[in-house]
Enzyme design. Sequence first.
Site, PDB file in Angstrom:
ATOM      1  N   HIS A 117       0.869  -1.181   0.000  1.00  0.00           N
ATOM      2  CA  HIS A 117       0.000   0.000   0.000  1.00  0.00           C
ATOM      3  C   HIS A 117       0.906   1.232   0.000  1.00  0.00           C
ATOM      4  CE1 HIS A 117      -2.671   2.991   1.949  1.00  0.00           C
ATOM      5  NE2 HIS A 117      -3.664   2.272   1.490  1.00  0.00           N
ATOM      6  N   ASP A 193       3.014  -4.696   8.158  1.00  0.00           N
ATOM      7  CA  ASP A 193       1.804  -3.900   7.996  1.00  0.00           C
ATOM      8  C   ASP A 193       0.622  -4.859   8.138  1.00  0.00           C
ATOM      9  OD1 ASP A 193      -0.470  -2.730   6.986  1.00  0.00           O
ATOM     10  OD2 ASP A 193       0.494  -1.855   5.228  1.00  0.00           O
ATOM     11  N   GLN A 196      -4.490  -5.350   6.884  1.00  0.00           N
ATOM     12  CA  GLN A 196      -5.453  -6.278   6.269  1.00  0.00           C
ATOM     13  C   GLN A 196      -5.421  -7.673   6.871  1.00  0.00           C
ATOM     14  OE1 GLN A 196      -7.761  -5.283   4.343  1.00  0.00           O
ATOM     15  NE2 GLN A 196      -7.015  -3.329   3.588  1.00  0.00           N
ATOM     16  N   LYS A 219     -10.561  -0.763  10.524  1.00  0.00           N
ATOM     17  CA  LYS A 219     -10.697  -1.947   9.659  1.00  0.00           C
ATOM     18  C   LYS A 219     -11.066  -3.184  10.462  1.00  0.00           C
ATOM     19  CE  LYS A 219      -7.341  -0.357   6.230  1.00  0.00           C
ATOM     20  NZ  LYS A 219      -8.119   0.111   5.084  1.00  0.00           N
ATOM     21  N   CYS A 359      -4.752   2.433  -3.753  1.00  0.00           N
ATOM     22  CA  CYS A 359      -3.527   2.974  -3.128  1.00  0.00           C
ATOM     23  C   CYS A 359      -2.350   2.023  -3.290  1.00  0.00           C
ATOM     24  CB  CYS A 359      -3.733   3.291  -1.646  1.00  0.00           C
ATOM     25  SG  CYS A 359      -5.013   4.481  -1.349  1.00  0.00           S
TER      26      CYS A 359
HETATM   27  N1  7TS Z   1      -1.756  -0.813   4.672  1.00  0.00           N
HETATM   28  C1  7TS Z   1      -2.639  -1.587   4.017  1.00  0.00           C
HETATM   29  C2  7TS Z   1      -2.250  -2.960   3.580  1.00  0.00           C
HETATM   30  C3  7TS Z   1      -3.918  -1.080   3.770  1.00  0.00           C
HETATM   31  O1  7TS Z   1      -4.802  -1.840   3.128  1.00  0.00           O
HETATM   32  C4  7TS Z   1      -4.252   0.222   4.197  1.00  0.00           C
HETATM   33  C5  7TS Z   1      -5.586   0.840   3.895  1.00  0.00           C
HETATM   34  C6  7TS Z   1      -3.288   0.956   4.898  1.00  0.00           C
HETATM   35  C7  7TS Z   1      -2.054   0.409   5.099  1.00  0.00           C
HETATM   36  C8  7TS Z   1      -3.578   2.315   5.440  1.00  0.00           C
HETATM   37  O2  7TS Z   1      -4.492   2.234   6.466  1.00  0.00           O
HETATM   38  P1  7TS Z   1      -5.085   3.567   7.136  1.00  0.00           P
HETATM   39  O3  7TS Z   1      -6.113   3.065   8.067  1.00  0.00           O
HETATM   40  O4  7TS Z   1      -3.953   4.239   7.837  1.00  0.00           O
HETATM   41  O5  7TS Z   1      -5.636   4.389   6.018  1.00  0.00           O
HETATM   42  N2  7TS Z   1      -6.231   0.297   2.772  1.00  0.00           N
HETATM   43  C9  7TS Z   1      -7.350   0.742   2.182  1.00  0.00           C
HETATM   44  C10 7TS Z   1      -7.978   0.041   1.147  1.00  0.00           C
HETATM   45  O6  7TS Z   1      -7.578  -1.037   0.713  1.00  0.00           O
HETATM   46  N3  7TS Z   1      -9.062   0.714   0.750  1.00  0.00           N
HETATM   47  O7  7TS Z   1      -9.155   1.841   1.488  1.00  0.00           O
HETATM   48  C11 7TS Z   1      -8.095   1.856   2.380  1.00  0.00           C
END
Ligand code: 7TS
Length: 400
Positions: A117, A193, A196, A219, A359
Amino acid sequence: MRNDFPILTKTIYGKYPLVYLDNAATTQKPRLVVEAMTEEYYNVNANVHRGVHFLSQQATELHEGSRETVRKFLNARSTAEIVFTRGTTESINLVAQCFSDACMKEGDEVIVSEMEHHSNIVSWQLQQRKGIKLRVIPITDDGKLRMDEYEKLFNERTKIVSVTHVSNVLGTINPVKEIIRIAHEHGVPVLIDGAQSTPHMKVDVQELDCDFFAFSGHKIYGPTGIGVLYGKEEWLEKLPPYMGGGEMIKNVSFERTTFNELPFKFEAGTPDYVASTGLARALDYVSAIGMDVIEAHERDLTQYAMRQMDAIEGMHIFGPKEIEQHDAVISFQVGNIHHLDMGTLLDRLGIAVRTGHHCAEPLMHRLGIEGTCRASFALYNTREEVDALVAGIKRVRQMF
Ligand code: 7TS
């Protein structure tokens, strides 16, 4: 359990009930999470770690109790290893900035992967002003890390590995234990990370032996604006503070400031102590159901969906075919129907999916595409919803 999530009874464009399959972007919130936060605002609210008065102490106990809930959830050794952040993005930025300040010099390298990401690419790229270089683990055509190539990336300049546990596009479950073992053989720490993975499987940071682990509350059925950075105490001790302000200090003078103990050294300013309550209740919620139960349910849904989707003419599903390696995220493309058209028409049928590059632009370049349509599952999704998705895709295909 669906009754715990009021939003799932919504009617969208006259279609009832909403089929929400955009859980990788964010999950819906169970009533008890929202109610715990409302209750805190109405009956407890006071700033934490500051007051001698009753409410402040009560709020502090709640906030620190939430930290203990997170510690237990991840099986960290101590609450000193649990830093509250705004989310995965901030957790990764914290490590990228502080680790590169403390442990890297010009020409040193960080290993990331082709399926990251943006938050796990750009955070490190920002450190390029210090002369730090990115090395990238390539992937196979079916979206798995090339472990043979990974091993070849190590040299004396490799200072850290930072990879995703599960791809938010491909659903690939990466062999992180093996990745960590190999890095440690080279004396290199690893950041995982977990944005997910945390919502879908049991995570045990001691068992993984990762040095840092990041995830987002929103999430995993918790509120927005809160996330976690786990770091082994010995690493967090080595890193300088991330931001300056209240709470992260022990003593301040204009000449010299000494910093607070862990984890407060990394928590400048008033924390989101209400969101931490929401996160803790969300973790209690999934723990009471059982992460193994959630994992088995979502695996069943993913397998059921992949089998039915595969049978649609012109369907291409990205990522591993093997269900053990494919988490609850299915990115797909049907013939030459643009992903945005597919997503927009599915929306009109009351089915929420995500479209675009998710992203992960470098991954899109590797796959030679601009974007995908993505369905992602949570504990409240059902086989009937998968049937609705499959019927919806077929209908869109017919329209074209
Ligand atoms: N890393 C991964 C693997 C992610 O899927 C996401 C967000 C992030 C980092 C960032 O997370 P945040 O909560 O700090 O924004 N992914 C997604 C997505 O797949 N669709 O919207 C956000």
